[in-house]
Each structure stands twice: as C-alpha cells, then as structure tokens.
Design a protein around this motif. Structure first.
Motif, PDB file in Angstrom:
ATOM      1  N   GLY A   1      -0.681   0.494  -5.570  1.00 52.57           N
ATOM      2  CA  GLY A   1      -1.301  -0.486  -4.697  1.00 52.57           C
ATOM      3  C   GLY A   1      -2.534   0.031  -3.969  1.00 52.57           C
ATOM      4  O   GLY A   1      -3.539  -0.679  -3.846  1.00 52.57           O
ATOM      5  N   SER A   2      -2.453   1.259  -3.444  1.00 54.88           N
ATOM      6  CA  SER A   2      -3.608   1.785  -2.691  1.00 54.88           C
ATOM      7  C   SER A   2      -4.818   1.913  -3.603  1.00 54.88           C
ATOM      8  O   SER A   2      -5.943   1.566  -3.220  1.00 54.88           O
TER       9      SER A   2
ATOM     10  N   ASP B   1      -5.172  -9.279  -1.255  1.00 53.74           N
ATOM     11  CA  ASP B   1      -4.287  -8.138  -1.537  1.00 53.74           C
ATOM     12  C   ASP B   1      -2.887  -8.682  -1.837  1.00 53.74           C
ATOM     13  O   ASP B   1      -2.134  -9.036  -0.937  1.00 53.74           O
TER      14      ASP B   1
END
Ligand SMILES: Cc1ncc(COP(=O)(O)O)c(C=O)c1O
Length: 460
Positions: A115-116, A255
């Motif tokens: 995810g990052s 996101d």
C-alpha cells in the motif's frame, strides 16, 4: 498491525488487568502455525477466527488451494521476470482483470508490493503529470486529517495520523491538511447533512488560498480505514471533490488500499459515489495476502500526458510486476469474480451491521456503527448524546484487541479517531467468503470482548 507507545504516566485509573507487555512490541507474540479459510492457528494449537482479515487483507480466507497452486505453478516456471526485460502472462492477465473491474478510463498501472508503495507511486504520477505538462509549480499536496496513507516518507507526509507521524516530524513534506469528512463528527458549524459540502468547500478554499498553480493533487480515502474507523465519504462529497479538482486542474487521488478490491461491496470504493478518480491506489485485497501486491492505477488523462512527454512513468521498483505476485493476484481475482464475492459483500452489508447492533444492544458506549460492505466499525464513546470519546488513558481499543485475541478473535481496533489521541473504534473486515455461521461467531466474539472490557474497566 500497528503498535502504539504506552505511557505509564497515563495508565488507566481502573482496576482492569494490566495489558500484557507484548501489546507494545512484537517481541513475545504467539507464533502463527497454519490457517485454513477464516481460521488461524498458533503454534500452541490455539484457534482464532479472522474477523478482520488481519488488517483488511485476507479477503478470501487463508490457504486457498487454488491460489497456492497458481503461485506454485508460476514459481515452477519463473518467479520473477524483471520489468525492464520482460512482460508476462500473469502481469498481462492481471492488467486486463483490473481494467475490466475499474471500467472507464482507469486503464494504466504501476505494480508495486504494498500500500505505501502504491500511494508513493500515486503521488509521483501526479507530480510527473504536471511536469509533463510544463507546470512545475504544481508541487503541493492536499490531504486530510484522520487519514492513513502509509509508512514511506511521502505517504507518511500526506497521512493525518498523529501517533504514527510524531517521530518523523521535521523531515516530512509540507502538506495542506483539511478536516475529516465524517457525518458522525461533522466539522464545527456543519450538520450530518451539510458535512460533505462543508468539507468540499474547505478543499476549494485551500486551493484558492495556496493558489491553484501550486497545487498538485488532493489525496483521500473514500472510506477512511485505520485513522477514522470505516468512515465513508458523506453523500455527494466525492462528486463535489471531483468537480473542484477538475475546475482547478488538481489531480484527484483515491487511496483504496484498504477500502478497495471489493472490500466495500464494489471493486472500486469510489464506484459507490459515482466518481472516477484520476489516480488510485489499491493493495491489500488485490492478492489477498497470498503474496505482496499493490498497484497505482491511472487514467487516460494522466497516461496521455506522461506517456506523451516522458514515454513511461518514472516510478517503480525492482519487484514491480513481480510475476508470482501477479499470478497470485490473478488467481484471487478469478475466485472473487467466479464466486460473486463482491455481490455477496454488498448484499450482506445491512445484515452485518444489524448483527453488530443486535449483539451490542443495550451497551451505552456504542456511539456509531458505520462503514460499507465488509468494512464495518463500531465507535465506542463515553457519552452517546455528546459523542464525547473515552479518555485515551484508558487504552480501550488496545484492551479490546487483547481481550478479543484472548477470546480467539482477530479484529482491528484503532484509537485516536476523534482528535488524533482520543477515540476508540473496533473494525471488522471479515473474509468475503466467510460463512454465515462464521460471521455470527465473529460478531458475537467482538461484542463479548467489548462488553468484557467495558465491565472490567468500569467504563460501561
Ligand atoms: C488507506 C491505506 N493506505 C495505505 C496503507 C499502507 O499500506 P501498506 O501497509 O501495505 O504499506 C494502508 C495500510 O494500512 C492503508 O490503510
């Protein structure tokens, strides 16, 4: 799962049993041994039902034979074809699957391993888009309080999560920060009905204050995860954000690392709001934890500018498009489609909320039960009428996590959702294919754990 520093000076005044030392470190956690479906077993043979898919990851349960076989099959041929030398069947098939799921103009992607990295790539794609158009002044990001976008420095910079950022302040990007958009906790002066409009106006005001020619992108979670506790965007909010971004030439980044890939009952979380972002991050549920996989997905508008000026995105890593990870993603996504799991999640949302409400009926501390699909949170409050949170010194969310774990339930309690320090929320994010009996077990164990903790601490 994140661990939070425990300040002895803030220790609860109650007679509740002390939290075990390992709650603050990973030093003495039980060893995981094996898992099947919705159940995980530790090395001592203790069984846990996975009520949150870990941190909203394991969306088709554990040890799925079909996925494992697909990964093994890929490993027997080649684990990883380096992206500058090769494409692969797995990568191309996954790309087609994601394109079909996204629809519209979201057709292009940079694969990553989490995810990052996905968020980091989204930020860089937005910067590169403006650079490709000769607008090098557009460097500033706008993001929201009570948001979590990841642990790398760029993703951490745009995050609004006090505890997780404190140690790194001074080295982070200067980011404009807006109020969270939350109908349960509207910004001052707004009501539940006007919260979305008030927050959208804040975005427009900030763009005008800074100067549109300096703004690169607005990033937000359509359904806020760890930082807010399953807070969906107020009705109409995402649509207004879309209009504002278009009006001022600002890139809209969604996101969906936690809320996407079906978790909220649609493949894209923003689908429910009728909005297509310019760029979107997806990860956790994409390969369901079988192997690390994420993607930054971008639309034709961004692709045309970047590909036209530079040929390709200037982001990506050694393991971008890792072949075995893509094969895992393909296998997971095929199962999700074939077994109509997103349809199941959407159909069961109301039932899951009702089950939670019933199991916690009469518990005065239950302030709000909210979320979308199989991404549902219960917010605990000291005063239902005023929505005042419990004081953070009680460490309520940590106690619930520990009690649930003792009771054989993995759930995802988070703290600080109200002001970065106070606030306690318990997130459930069951596997999409959990049986009805498993859903009942998850909800019952969560409710029992919450009641035990409230009783033990004397808080409810
Ligand atoms: C919305 C969101 N974005 C980004 C991240 C970072 O993902 P990862 O932990 O895989 O790097 C997370 C993780 O929880 C998340 O919830």
């Amino acid at each position: 799962m994140a661990f939070f520093p425990f300040n002895k000076a803030n220790a609860p005044m109650s007679t509740a049993k002390p939290l075990p030392a390992h709650i603050h470190s990973t030093g003495s956690l039980p060893k995981v041994a094996w898992a099947k479906g919705s159940y995980v077993y530790d090395a001592d043979g203790k069984r846990y039902i996975d009520g949150s898919g870990g941190p909203a990851v394991y969306c088709i349960g554990h040890s799925n034979t079909e996925v494992n076989d697909a990964i093994k099959h890929q490993l027997d041929r080649i684990a990883h074809g380096y992206r500058y030398n090769f494409s692969s069947d797995a990568l191309e098939e996954l790309t087609e699957i994601i394109r079909a799921r996204c629809g519209g103009t979201l057709k292009h992607m940079v694969y990553v391993t989490g995810g990052s990295e996905a968020v980091e790539s989204c930020l860089k794609l937005a910067l590169q888009y403006h650079a490709a158009r000769g607008e090098m002044s557009r460097r500033r990001f706008i993001a929201r309080e009570r948001s979590w976008h990841g642990n790398t420095l760029g993703a951490l910079s745009v995050s609004g999560f006090l505890e997780r950022k404190k140690a790194f302040e001074g080295s982070l990007l200067d980011v404009s920060r807006l109020s969270p958009a939350n109908v349960y906790r509207p910004v001052p002066g707004a009501t539940a009905e006007t919260a979305g409009e008030a927050c959208a106006k804040e975005l427009e005001d900030e763009i005008i204050r800074v100067g549109p020619e300096r703004i690169c992108a607005f990033i937000f979670e359509p359904v806020v995860g760890a930082a807010g506790g399953c807070v969906p965007a107020p009705p109409g909010y995402a649509m207004r954000v879309r209009d504002i971004c278009d009006r001022y030439g600002v890139i809209m980044i969604s996101d969906e690392v936690m809320s996407g890939a079906g978790r909220c009952g649609t493949w894209r979380a923003l689908e429910a709001d009728g909005v297509e972002p310019d760029i979107m991050a997806v990860a956790k549920g994409l390969a369901a934890g079988y192997l690390p996989l994420g993607a930054a997905i971008y639309n034709d508008k961004v692709a045309d500018a970047i590909h036209g000026a530079h040929g390709a995105p200037m982001t990506g890593h050694t393991f971008t498009g890792h072949t075995a990870c893509c094969a895992a993603g393909v296998a997971v996504q095929k199962i999700v489609k074939r077994e109509k799991l997103i349809e199941r999640v959407a159909a069961n949302e109301g039932k899951l909320k009702a089950m939670i409400a019933e199991a916690l009926a009469g518990v005065e501390a239950v302030g709000d039960i909210r979320g979308r699909g199989y991404f549902i949170a219960t917010e605990l409050v000291a005063d239902r009428a005023t929505r005042k949170p419990f004081d953070a010194s009680h460490k309520l969310f940590m106690r619930v996590r520990q009690q649930a774990f003792d009771n054989g339930l993995i759930c995802y309690p988070v703290g600080g959702n109200v002001d970065g320090i106070n606030g306690d929320v318990v997130i459930l994010a069951p596997p999409y294919n959990a049986s009805d009996a498993e859903l009942t077990e998850i909800v019952d164990k969560m409710a029992a754990s919450v009641k035990q903790v409230l009783k033990e601490t004397g808080l409810g």
